[in-house]
Design an enzyme around this catalytic site. Sequence first.
Site, mmCIF file in Angstrom:
data_model
loop_
_atom_site.group_PDB
_atom_site.id
_atom_site.type_symbol
_atom_site.label_atom_id
_atom_site.label_comp_id
_atom_site.label_asym_id
_atom_site.label_seq_id
_atom_site.Cartn_x
_atom_site.Cartn_y
_atom_site.Cartn_z
ATOM 1 N N ARG A 163 0.828 -1.218 0.000
ATOM 2 C CA ARG A 163 0.000 0.000 0.000
ATOM 3 C C ARG A 163 0.858 1.261 0.000
ATOM 4 O O ARG A 163 0.534 2.250 0.644
ATOM 5 C CB ARG A 163 -0.972 0.023 1.191
ATOM 6 C CG ARG A 163 -1.923 -1.152 1.266
ATOM 7 C CD ARG A 163 -2.849 -1.213 0.046
ATOM 8 N NE ARG A 163 -3.747 -2.356 0.184
ATOM 9 C CZ ARG A 163 -3.469 -3.576 -0.267
ATOM 10 N NH1 ARG A 163 -2.333 -3.801 -0.890
ATOM 11 N NH2 ARG A 163 -4.334 -4.552 -0.109
ATOM 12 N N SER A 180 -11.438 -0.360 3.103
ATOM 13 C CA SER A 180 -10.580 -0.610 4.266
ATOM 14 C C SER A 180 -9.966 0.698 4.749
ATOM 15 O O SER A 180 -9.238 1.360 4.002
ATOM 16 C CB SER A 180 -9.470 -1.600 3.906
ATOM 17 O OG SER A 180 -10.020 -2.838 3.508
ATOM 18 N N GLU A 223 -5.135 3.658 5.904
ATOM 19 C CA GLU A 223 -4.898 3.426 4.484
ATOM 20 C C GLU A 223 -5.425 4.597 3.663
ATOM 21 O O GLU A 223 -4.901 4.893 2.595
ATOM 22 C CB GLU A 223 -5.568 2.115 4.057
ATOM 23 C CG GLU A 223 -5.300 1.720 2.617
ATOM 24 C CD GLU A 223 -5.799 0.329 2.292
ATOM 25 O OE1 GLU A 223 -6.354 0.143 1.198
ATOM 26 O OE2 GLU A 223 -5.638 -0.572 3.126
#
Length: 338
Positions: free
Chosen positions: A161, A237, A333
């Site tokens: 990520r 998420s 995130e």
Amino acid sequence: MVVQNNIDLAPYNTFHIAHKARTMVWFSSVNDLHHLAHTLNDDYIVMGAGSNMLITRDLDELILINAVRGRTIVKDNDSDVLVHIGGGENWHDIVLWAVNEDFGGIENLALIPGTVGAAPIQNIGAYGKELSDVLHCVYAYDTKTDCQVNFHRLECGFDYRYSHFKGPWKGRYIITGVVLRLTKPGHHAISSDYWALEKELEDMGVTDPSIGDIADAVIAVRQSKLPDPAKLGNAGSFFKNPIVPQSHFNKLLTSFPELPSYPAGNDQVKIPAGWLIDKAGWKGYREGHVGVHRNQALVLVNYGGGSGADILALANSIRRNILEIYDIDLEPEVNIIQ
């Protein structure tokens, strides 16, 4: 190029946070960005589809909406193709197109919301695959030099990520397109060894999955676990899955023997953040207009009327609680604009 002022941002972010943008510009080419070069010396924000963003205030920065379209096969051989895709294309639409053309490599990334231009920034991934697995290069506009540049995948600093576009390059480059290397029939590398996919494929009665089967299974799993942002405000998420040293994981096992994990290399372990949040009692929690989704503890939701500050306060409460229980500091995130 389209320019509008005093825009309600609720339709432009998947949390449906109703802050205002002073000026919003839709650009559809590098030439448009050349025309904007004199204004890009000031603060700007590229929103894309607003699917990985939490807005907590009105935005005085120039808001750029990527509207660069198009998909072109730039190289074709027996085993694979190189496809150039405009940064303003919808990511899931590109996955469906690739599957329909029998081009493999991104089927595990089906139904991830957002634009193609946003995908490299955090190296989107799901169900055992990441964008960096298939990315060949990135085209970007350099706001410092007013020209388009090309970065090979190995230059982008991809990690879990993460990319340089999210780190040291943040604020300098505007991604206008990517080139993906996709496999042709007979050369597909099917990836189905993620437990949720295996179960879904079994339920579908599929024992030898095609890339279309994988895409169908991913879509079914995601739809069963994640709320549709068009119906319930969310950004998917909210937290990254934490990666901890093996020694810390072993210590946690003494108190939480059922704690799931995945190897992360270099004597490190990846732990599902959703499991940590769920076991801490947050799943289904609601406070006013915001809360934690009842089916997926990793997803924070806006039931309507919630503010970005409300979502952020909830996220911070969860982070403090997880740190207290597990000695793990969860990292968001989503891109939080404060």
